[in-house]
Design a protein around this motif. Structure first.
Motif, short mmCIF file in Angstrom:
data_model
loop_
_atom_site.label_atom_id
_atom_site.label_comp_id
_atom_site.label_asym_id
_atom_site.label_seq_id
_atom_site.Cartn_x
_atom_site.Cartn_y
_atom_site.Cartn_z
N ALA A 1 0.86 -1.19 0.00
CA ALA A 1 0.00 0.00 0.00
C ALA A 1 0.90 1.23 0.00
CB ALA A 1 -0.91 0.01 1.22
N VAL A 2 0.57 2.17 -0.88
CA VAL A 2 1.36 3.41 -1.01
C VAL A 2 0.44 4.61 -0.84
CG1 VAL A 2 2.93 4.75 -2.45
CG2 VAL A 2 2.90 2.25 -2.65
N GLY A 3 0.77 5.46 0.12
CA GLY A 3 0.00 6.69 0.31
C GLY A 3 0.87 7.90 0.04
N ILE A 4 0.36 8.87 -0.70
CA ILE A 4 1.11 10.09 -1.02
C ILE A 4 0.37 11.28 -0.43
CG2 ILE A 4 2.06 11.54 -2.84
CD1 ILE A 4 2.04 9.09 -4.66
N GLY A 5 1.11 12.10 0.33
CA GLY A 5 0.49 13.26 0.96
C GLY A 5 1.43 13.93 1.94
N GLU A 6 0.88 14.74 2.82
CA GLU A 6 1.67 15.48 3.81
C GLU A 6 1.91 14.63 5.05
OE1 GLU A 6 0.71 19.82 4.33
OE2 GLU A 6 -1.15 19.17 3.34
N ILE A 7 3.07 14.87 5.68
CA ILE A 7 3.39 14.25 6.97
C ILE A 7 3.93 15.35 7.87
CG2 ILE A 7 4.78 12.55 8.20
CD1 ILE A 7 5.02 10.97 5.62
N LYS A 8 3.38 15.47 9.05
CA LYS A 8 3.84 16.48 10.00
C LYS A 8 5.05 15.98 10.78
CE LYS A 8 -0.68 18.69 10.65
NZ LYS A 8 -1.72 19.07 11.64
N ASN A 9 5.96 16.93 11.07
CA ASN A 9 7.16 16.64 11.88
C ASN A 9 7.96 15.46 11.32
OD1 ASN A 9 6.43 18.67 13.79
ND2 ASN A 9 5.00 17.20 14.74
N VAL A 10 8.02 15.37 10.00
CA VAL A 10 8.71 14.24 9.40
C VAL A 10 10.20 14.27 9.66
CG1 VAL A 10 9.12 15.36 7.17
CG2 VAL A 10 8.85 12.88 7.28
N GLU A 11 10.76 15.48 9.87
CA GLU A 11 12.20 15.59 10.10
C GLU A 11 12.64 14.93 11.40
OE1 GLU A 11 10.17 19.01 12.05
OE2 GLU A 11 10.10 18.07 10.07
N LYS A 12 11.69 14.65 12.30
CA LYS A 12 12.01 14.01 13.57
C LYS A 12 11.92 12.48 13.49
CE LYS A 12 10.30 17.98 16.19
NZ LYS A 12 9.34 18.43 17.24
N THR A 13 11.70 11.98 12.31
CA THR A 13 11.44 10.55 12.14
C THR A 13 12.68 9.79 11.71
OG1 THR A 13 9.17 11.01 11.50
CG2 THR A 13 10.04 8.85 10.93
#
Length: 205
Positions: free
Chosen positions: A78-90
């Motif tokens: 499954a592939v989802g494309i969109g925004e992710i919040k605080n991704v730099e902390k991941t």
């Protein structure tokens, strides 16, 4: 400017049917790497893997490489494309949560009974979903018929773009290399992947 990411989540079809599955699967995933990945693929619950891709136009290449690395294990993806919040902390995508992750997990749950390799996309654009899912239903069907020898030849050819060099690396003749790649319908897959990459770059980057 909105930055879009791709969450790629997959599980192994019939993982319980394989002997020494945990070790064999781990050894394949630990070698899976790409400059397009913000986070590497990590295993959860034994037979599920997930990563975040920060270059969405690379998705076709990442998916093909993932299927190759996991062979002979078949994947539902499954592939989802969109925004992710605080991704730099991941650092580990399994530590993240949010709407996009939830949508991807819902899609994977919807296809959990499929017993053949399958890829499903989810974006905010329903027309885009229809297009990507239709094309990938054909791509998955073709790839599912590839032998490990075809996979090896295709991956080497994708990297080197030279049949003679691929033949030398595989220790087979030029003619055998050509036939192996031709019978895999690589030209069709390559055409689809390039056009999907262009579309994803246009729409999401």
């Amino acid at each position: 400017m909105i930055t879009n990411y791709a969450v790629i989540t997959a599980d192994v079809i019939g993982s319980r049917d394989y002997e020494d599955f945990d070790n064999r699967f781990y050894n394949r995933i630990k070698e899976m790497d790409s400059d397009c990945l913000l986070t590497p693929f990590k295993i959860s619950r034994g037979d599920e893997i997930q990563a975040i891709c920060n270059e969405v136009y690379c998705i076709p290449m990442v998916l093909r490489h993932l299927r190759y690395r996991c062979h002979p294990f078949a994947l539902r993806i499954a592939v989802g494309i969109g925004e992710i919040k605080n991704v730099e902390k991941t650092e580990n995508s399994w530590d993240k949560n949010g709407p996009l992750f939830n949508k991807v997990r819902d899609i994977l749950e919807e296809i959990k009974d499929e017993d053949k390799p399958l890829t499903r996309f989810i974006t905010e654009d329903e027309n885009m979903n229809i297009y990507l899912n239709t094309i990938y239903s054909l791509i998955d069907k073709i790839m599912d018929n590839w032998s490990i020898k075809q996979w090896e030849a295709i991956q080497l050819y994708y990297k080197n773009k030279n049949l003679k060099k691929v033949g030398k690396l595989l220790n087979i003749t030029y003619q055998s290399t050509h036939e192996r790649i031709q019978r895999s319908n690589w030209n069709t897959i390559d055409y689809c992947e390039k056009n999907i990459s262009l579309l994803l770059k246009k729409e999401f980057m």
